[in-house]
Design a protein around this motif. Structure first.
Motif, PDB file in Angstrom:
ATOM      1  N   ALA A  16       0.834  -1.212   0.000  1.00 25.60           N
ATOM      2  CA  ALA A  16       0.000   0.000   0.000  1.00 25.60           C
ATOM      3  C   ALA A  16       0.864   1.255   0.000  1.00 25.60           C
ATOM      4  CB  ALA A  16      -0.930  -0.014   1.208  1.00 25.60           C
ATOM      5  N   THR A  17       1.983   1.213   0.714  1.00 26.84           N
ATOM      6  CA  THR A  17       2.882   2.371   0.767  1.00 26.84           C
ATOM      7  C   THR A  17       3.540   2.615  -0.589  1.00 26.84           C
ATOM      8  OG1 THR A  17       3.272   1.954   3.114  1.00 26.84           O
ATOM      9  CG2 THR A  17       4.866   3.369   1.981  1.00 26.84           C
ATOM     10  N   TRP A  21       3.120   5.864  -3.011  1.00 28.49           N
ATOM     11  CA  TRP A  21       4.250   6.572  -3.618  1.00 28.49           C
ATOM     12  C   TRP A  21       4.021   6.709  -5.128  1.00 28.49           C
ATOM     13  CZ3 TRP A  21       7.603   4.769  -7.365  1.00 28.49           C
ATOM     14  CH2 TRP A  21       8.636   5.653  -7.702  1.00 28.49           C
ATOM     15  N   ALA A  22       3.641   5.613  -5.780  1.00 25.17           N
ATOM     16  CA  ALA A  22       3.397   5.658  -7.230  1.00 25.17           C
ATOM     17  C   ALA A  22       2.239   6.596  -7.549  1.00 25.17           C
ATOM     18  CB  ALA A  22       3.109   4.255  -7.757  1.00 25.17           C
ATOM     19  N   TRP A  23       1.180   6.521  -6.758  1.00 22.48           N
ATOM     20  CA  TRP A  23      -0.008   7.352  -6.978  1.00 22.48           C
ATOM     21  C   TRP A  23       0.368   8.826  -6.890  1.00 22.48           C
ATOM     22  CZ3 TRP A  23      -4.519   4.792  -8.140  1.00 22.48           C
ATOM     23  CH2 TRP A  23      -5.677   5.552  -8.237  1.00 22.48           C
ATOM     24  N   ALA A  39      -7.135  -4.212  -7.351  1.00 21.10           N
ATOM     25  CA  ALA A  39      -6.861  -5.615  -7.663  1.00 21.10           C
ATOM     26  C   ALA A  39      -5.489  -6.038  -7.149  1.00 21.10           C
ATOM     27  CB  ALA A  39      -6.970  -5.846  -9.171  1.00 21.10           C
ATOM     28  N   VAL A  40      -4.477  -5.216  -7.384  1.00 16.85           N
ATOM     29  CA  VAL A  40      -3.116  -5.569  -6.942  1.00 16.85           C
ATOM     30  C   VAL A  40      -3.030  -5.600  -5.422  1.00 16.85           C
ATOM     31  CG1 VAL A  40      -0.705  -4.796  -6.909  1.00 16.85           C
ATOM     32  CG2 VAL A  40      -1.998  -4.763  -9.057  1.00 16.85           C
ATOM     33  N   TRP A 157      -0.758   2.330   7.268  1.00 18.46           N
ATOM     34  CA  TRP A 157      -1.395   1.258   6.508  1.00 18.46           C
ATOM     35  C   TRP A 157      -1.426  -0.037   7.303  1.00 18.46           C
ATOM     36  CZ3 TRP A 157      -4.874   2.079   3.278  1.00 18.46           C
ATOM     37  CH2 TRP A 157      -4.795   3.057   2.298  1.00 18.46           C
ATOM     38  N   ALA A 158      -0.367  -0.348   8.019  1.00 16.07           N
ATOM     39  CA  ALA A 158      -0.361  -1.557   8.851  1.00 16.07           C
ATOM     40  C   ALA A 158      -1.486  -1.481   9.883  1.00 16.07           C
ATOM     41  CB  ALA A 158       1.000  -1.730   9.526  1.00 16.07           C
TER      42      ALA A 158
END
Length: 184
Positions: A16-17, A21-23, A39-40, A157-158
Motif C-alpha cells: 500500500a505504501t 508513492w506511485a499514486w 486488484a493488486v 497502513w499496517a
C-alpha cells in the motif's frame, strides 16, 4: 499462524505504501488506475490470508476478485452518491464482506458457515474501517511541508489493515478455545 499473518500485514502495508508513492509521484488517476490498484493491493491481502492458512495460491485470486469488486463498487457508489466521501466506506464494506465470503468458502480449511462469514466480514469491515478512519489524514491528507514520510505511511497502513486481516485469519478452533476453554 500468528507470524504468518503479522508478516502478511507488513507485506500489505509495504504494498500500500509503494502504491501511495506511485499514486503521488506519477499522478495516477482514473477508473482504470483505481481498479488496477484495488486488484493488486487486495491480491496481496488475499495472498497474506492464504499464507496464514497455508494456502497462499488459493488466497491470491480471491484477493484479486475482492479488490476488483471493491474498486468497481467504489466507482458505482461515486456515481450514485456524487462524492467519494460516502463511497469510500461503502466500498470498504463491500471489499471486506467479499474477502470474508471468499476466505470462508475457499481458503478456510473447514468451510465456514454463512453466519460466521457474515460476522467475520462485518467485524473486519467495522474494525478496519475505524482504524482506517483514525489514520486517513496521515494516508491521504495534505502532505506536511517537508513532504510525505513513507515510514509513517507504512505504519498507518499496517494499522488500517491489521484489524480486518486478523479477524479473517483467526482460526475457528483458536477462537472456540478462547471462548469456551472447558470444551478444549
Amino acid at each position: 499462524m500468528p507470524l504468518r499473518i503479522v508478516t502478511g500485514i507488513l507485506v500489505v502495508a509495504a504494498t500500500a505504501t509503494v502504491a501511495d508513492w506511485a499514486w503521488y509521484t506519477f499522478g495516477c488517476h482514473g477508473t482504470a488506475a483505481g481498479v488496477i490498484h484495488g486488484a493488486v493491493l487486495l491480491t496481496v491481502v488475499g495472498g497474506a490470508l492464504g499464507a496464514a492458512s497455508g494456502r497462499i495460491l488459493r488466497g491470491l485470486p480471491i484477493g484479486t476478485l475482492a479488490g476488483t469488486g471493491g474498486a468497481l463498487a467504489y466507482y458505482v457508489f461515486v456515481a450514485a452518491f456524487g462524492e467519494h466521501v460516502a463511497a469510500i466506506p461503502a466500498a470498504w464494506v463491500v471489499t471486506w464482506l467479499s474477502m470474508a465470503i471468499l476466505e470462508g468458502r475457499w481458503i478456510s480449511v473447514s468451510r465456514r458457515s454463512w453466519l460466521a462469514i457474515a460476522g467475520r466480514g462485518t467485524a473486519a469491515a467495522v474494525l478496519s474501517g475505524i482504524a482506517f478512519y483514525l489514520v486517513i489524514d496521515t494516508l491521504w491528507g495534505a502532505p506536511p511541508p517537508g513532504g510525505r514520510n513513507y515510514a509513517v505511511q507504512f505504519a498507518a497502513w499496517a494499522a488500517a489493515w491489521a484489524p480486518g486481516m486478523l479477524v479473517l485469519a483467526l482460526r475457528r478452533d483458536s477462537l472456540e478455545a478462547r471462548l469456551h476453554p472447558e470444551r478444549w
